[in-house]
Design a protein around this motif. Sequence first.
Motif, PDB file in Angstrom:
ATOM      1  N   LYS A  15      18.689   6.748 -75.429  1.00  0.00           N
ATOM      2  CA  LYS A  15      19.183   7.478 -74.228  1.00  0.00           C
ATOM      3  C   LYS A  15      19.822   6.661 -73.390  1.00  0.00           C
ATOM      4  O   LYS A  15      20.757   7.132 -72.701  1.00  0.00           O
ATOM      5  CB  LYS A  15      17.636   8.065 -73.611  1.00  0.00           C
ATOM      6  CG  LYS A  15      16.864   9.056 -74.434  1.00  0.00           C
ATOM      7  CD  LYS A  15      15.729   9.681 -74.047  1.00  0.00           C
ATOM      8  CE  LYS A  15      14.698   8.491 -73.652  1.00  0.00           C
ATOM      9  NZ  LYS A  15      14.110   7.721 -74.564  1.00  0.00           N
ATOM     10  N   THR A  16      19.238   5.472 -72.884  1.00  0.00           N
ATOM     11  CA  THR A  16      19.844   4.726 -71.786  1.00  0.00           C
ATOM     12  C   THR A  16      20.999   4.099 -72.394  1.00  0.00           C
ATOM     13  O   THR A  16      22.288   4.153 -71.535  1.00  0.00           O
ATOM     14  CB  THR A  16      18.799   3.524 -71.469  1.00  0.00           C
ATOM     15  OG1 THR A  16      17.876   3.998 -70.696  1.00  0.00           O
ATOM     16  CG2 THR A  16      19.468   2.686 -70.307  1.00  0.00           C
ATOM     17  N   THR A  17      21.151   3.699 -73.661  1.00  0.00           N
ATOM     18  CA  THR A  17      22.133   3.253 -74.098  1.00  0.00           C
ATOM     19  C   THR A  17      23.572   4.245 -74.232  1.00  0.00           C
ATOM     20  O   THR A  17      24.610   4.118 -73.908  1.00  0.00           O
ATOM     21  CB  THR A  17      22.037   2.596 -75.615  1.00  0.00           C
ATOM     22  OG1 THR A  17      21.198   1.846 -75.464  1.00  0.00           O
ATOM     23  CG2 THR A  17      23.323   2.197 -76.282  1.00  0.00           C
ATOM     24  N   LEU A  18      23.090   5.454 -74.467  1.00  0.00           N
ATOM     25  CA  LEU A  18      24.240   6.537 -74.613  1.00  0.00           C
ATOM     26  C   LEU A  18      24.800   6.956 -72.965  1.00  0.00           C
ATOM     27  O   LEU A  18      25.875   6.865 -72.908  1.00  0.00           O
ATOM     28  CB  LEU A  18      23.534   7.764 -75.069  1.00  0.00           C
ATOM     29  CG  LEU A  18      24.326   9.042 -74.889  1.00  0.00           C
ATOM     30  CD1 LEU A  18      25.655   8.915 -75.861  1.00  0.00           C
ATOM     31  CD2 LEU A  18      23.764  10.281 -75.783  1.00  0.00           C
ATOM     32  N   ILE A  19      23.650   6.934 -72.057  1.00  0.00           N
ATOM     33  CA  ILE A  19      24.287   7.346 -70.792  1.00  0.00           C
ATOM     34  C   ILE A  19      25.267   6.171 -70.162  1.00  0.00           C
ATOM     35  O   ILE A  19      26.046   6.292 -69.805  1.00  0.00           O
ATOM     36  CB  ILE A  19      23.135   7.455 -69.749  1.00  0.00           C
ATOM     37  CG1 ILE A  19      22.354   8.672 -70.302  1.00  0.00           C
ATOM     38  CG2 ILE A  19      23.567   7.190 -68.238  1.00  0.00           C
ATOM     39  CD1 ILE A  19      20.879   8.734 -69.403  1.00  0.00           C
ATOM     40  N   GLU A  20      24.859   4.993 -70.542  1.00  0.00           N
ATOM     41  CA  GLU A  20      25.642   3.650 -70.052  1.00  0.00           C
ATOM     42  C   GLU A  20      26.984   3.742 -70.953  1.00  0.00           C
ATOM     43  O   GLU A  20      27.850   3.662 -70.259  1.00  0.00           O
ATOM     44  CB  GLU A  20      24.742   2.564 -70.541  1.00  0.00           C
ATOM     45  CG  GLU A  20      25.665   1.165 -70.198  1.00  0.00           C
ATOM     46  CD  GLU A  20      25.055  -0.144 -70.639  1.00  0.00           C
ATOM     47  OE1 GLU A  20      25.420  -1.120 -70.023  1.00  0.00           O
ATOM     48  OE2 GLU A  20      24.083  -0.153 -71.670  1.00  0.00           O
ATOM     49  N   ALA A  21      26.936   4.278 -72.182  1.00  0.00           N
ATOM     50  CA  ALA A  21      28.189   4.343 -72.934  1.00  0.00           C
ATOM     51  C   ALA A  21      29.151   5.331 -72.666  1.00  0.00           C
ATOM     52  O   ALA A  21      30.358   5.382 -72.596  1.00  0.00           O
ATOM     53  CB  ALA A  21      28.084   4.313 -74.365  1.00  0.00           C
ATOM     54  N   MET A  22      28.428   6.424 -71.963  1.00  0.00           N
ATOM     55  CA  MET A  22      29.435   7.723 -71.346  1.00  0.00           C
ATOM     56  C   MET A  22      29.957   7.429 -70.245  1.00  0.00           C
ATOM     57  O   MET A  22      30.749   8.161 -69.735  1.00  0.00           O
ATOM     58  CB  MET A  22      28.276   8.943 -71.483  1.00  0.00           C
ATOM     59  CG  MET A  22      27.948   9.497 -72.408  1.00  0.00           C
ATOM     60  SD  MET A  22      27.183  10.852 -72.450  1.00  0.00           S
ATOM     61  CE  MET A  22      25.808  10.612 -71.469  1.00  0.00           C
ATOM     62  N   MET A  23      29.426   6.305 -69.190  1.00  0.00           N
ATOM     63  CA  MET A  23      29.856   6.231 -68.002  1.00  0.00           C
ATOM     64  C   MET A  23      31.433   6.008 -67.815  1.00  0.00           C
ATOM     65  O   MET A  23      31.980   6.389 -66.872  1.00  0.00           O
ATOM     66  CB  MET A  23      29.080   5.254 -67.072  1.00  0.00           C
ATOM     67  CG  MET A  23      27.544   5.567 -66.992  1.00  0.00           C
ATOM     68  SD  MET A  23      27.479   6.975 -66.033  1.00  0.00           S
ATOM     69  CE  MET A  23      28.526   6.827 -64.675  1.00  0.00           C
TER      70      MET A  23
END
Length: 168
Positions: A15-23
């Motif tokens: 989850k955190t990795t995805l949010i970071e990658a979407m920024m």
Amino acid sequence: MQRVFGIVGRSGSGKTTLIEAMMPWFNAQGLEVAVIKHSHHRLEFEPPHKDSARFRNAGAREVIVASPYHYALFHNLNQNDEPLLVDLVQRLQPVDVVLVEGYRQADIPRLEVYRPSRGVEPVYPHTEQVVAIATDTPLAMTDRICLDLNQPQDVAAFIWEQVRARCA
């Protein structure tokens, strides 16, 4: 809470990795994003001997630590006084979208990060608000929209379209 969109998934799903990658995608579109992350753990931001921790330990209800680069607000809670998501969203400055990691019980649309290879049960069969699944393996038996977890820009664009549609 029209501009709020949740990201859920089992622990370790990314989850955190995805949010970071979407920024970067959100930033490239000129969109301002805030993130609220729920934790089940006691939060420690400074060692106990530092000033803000000393003020909190002495009984201050709120402490703000500020610098020329950022600031943080520490708010001590009474036992069993966990804030509701709506209260946290109201504390934020206006932004284009608020991404929420966790807060599974909140009534917001959400996307699940799901990796079948982990052998862990998904959340979406038990959570009505999951409108899409970001996965690294195509899913055959689901009525939810499936997105490629390895294409975070596509996941971000989907979330932005969902947020825009709710605000229209």
